[in-house]
Motif scaffolding. Structure first.
Motif: not given
Length: 400
Positions: A66-79, A214-228
């Motif tokens: 996971e540490k090596e995957e976070r170094k690569v900026v790419r989108e990872v599709a989660l199940r 989605y996960r991009v560079a180890g971070k979760l991107l929530d396009f439906e995020k409601r509550f900051p």
């Protein structure tokens, strides 16, 4: 010629002895008093940590990947359920587990009125049936010098303890902080697992996503995020619970209308509900992670544990009260209580300390249903040790 005859006779005799030994070997395994209860989890010492479910080397390997995957900026599709969506095939299982839990509590409450339950006032020992055993295993502070238990009359809560967990509105959101410990509801962990797996309870609202994250560079991107993080609008959600709902979830199963002629009917229905609930919970835990503290019984349903500093286990000062989170097992989620098995409960046999190596153990729920007349499954036969002959008090010294 004579030597050949003697040699052949010795060979025949030796083969007969070997065959006899092989036949008796199986019997010796059945009746050996040294048969260990391998199916039981080992009781940990005060300074011991719970064993890892997954090997620590495997966890380190996953961390490096996971540490090596976070170094690569790419989108990872989660199940599902990692992407926030539900696992559709497990939604009926979650409903079945919650229904079986209600039936189990109803059966235990009814049978406990007929079969007495005892608990030790000093340690966590529990006994099902009368009279309580005389096995001297009470070695906690304040107990008797001979280590005998001080028994008191118990109830269903002692054999089906309630393990609580913080209810999460968003299971992929941030963890519960120490300052929020009094603001977030705590409900039975099994109920929280069923809610996260797809059961909708109006008293405990939860967020259901329509679009995956989605996960991009180890971070979760929530396009439906409601509550900051700074938005407190989620606090307006009504989470107040009526007395009936709290009673229903806390462990009182008398609200169900189950009618049987005798307690054997309740026992047969209860053992079935126990197996369905346990099997279904294992299926849910394979997809929906559950965390437990490696030092104390605290459980948190979700991909990560909370940050409440309330651990009072061994050397908690070095961790500032923080829990040491790791993957939980089914016994952590259900807090299975094991009791000594009574072979003939109607005879009133007393379990004594000198013969404790011949006795078996069972989960307290299974032992209660077994004494009520239910048939126990084959998975528990090795724990019951019914194949071990228990000698009498006058024969104990003659046993090899």
């Amino acid at each position: 010629m004579f030597h050949r005859l003697v040699g052949s006779a010795l060979n025949l005799r030796g083969n007969a002895i070997l065959s006899t030994i092989k036949e008796l070997g199986n019997v010796g395994l059945l009746y050996s008093s040294a048969t260990a209860l391998e199916a039981l989890p080992r009781k940990l010492k005060r300074a011991e940590k719970k064993p890892w479910v997954t090997n620590i080397n495997e966890l380190k390997r996953r961390g490096r990947v996971e540490k090596e995957e976070r170094k690569v900026v790419r989108e990872v599709a989660l199940r599902p359920p990692e992407n926030g969506l539900l696992v559709k095939e497990l939604i009926p299982v979650a409903h079945q587990v919650l229904a079986s839990r209600s039936q189990l509590l109803a059966c235990v409450s009814r049978i406990s009125e007929e079969i007495p339950i005892y608990f030790c006032s000093f340690c966590s020992e529990v006994h099902v049936g009368h009279p309580p055993h005389k096995i001297r295993t009470c070695d906690v502070s304040g107990s008797q010098k001979n280590k005998e238990h001080t028994w008191q009359r118990g109830d269903a809560e002692h054999i089906v303890p309630v393990v609580e967990s913080f209810h999460l509105y968003d299971r992929l959101g941030r963890a519960v902080s120490h300052n929020e410990r009094l603001e977030v509801d705590r409900i039975p962990a099994l109920v929280e697992l069923c809610i996260q797996a797809g059961v909708d309870l109006p008293e405990y609202p939860t967020r259901r996503r329509k679009f995956p994250i989605y996960r991009v560079a180890g971070k979760l991107l929530d396009f439906e995020k409601r509550f900051p993080k700074d938005d407190l609008s989620w606090k307006d959600i009504e989470t107040s619970k009526s007395k009936e709902t709290m009673k229903k979830l806390s462990g009182d199963g008398k609200y169900l209308n189950l009618h049987y002629d005798d307690i054997k009917g309740f026992a047969m229905r209860g053992i079935e509900a126990w197996e369905i609930m346990r099997t279904g919970a294992i299926q849910l835990m394979q997809k929906y992670p559950v965390q437990t503290c490696g030092y104390c019984p605290e459980v948190q349903v979700g991909p990560k544990g909370h940050r409440v500093r309330q651990c009072q286990a061994f050397k908690h000062q070095m961790r500032d009260g923080q829990h040491g989170w790791q993957e939980a097992t089914i016994d952590d989620l259900l807090s299975t209580v094991y009791v000594w098995h009574v072979r003939n409960p109607h005879a009133g046999d007393l379990l004594v300390d000198s013969l404790k190596r011949y006795y078996g153990k069972l989960p307290a729920v299974v032992e209660l249903f077994n004494q009520a007349g239910a048939q126990v499954g084959d998975d528990y036969h090795c724990m019951m040790r019914e194949d071990v002959a228990v000698p009498g008090l006058d024969e104990e010294k003659l046993v090899v």
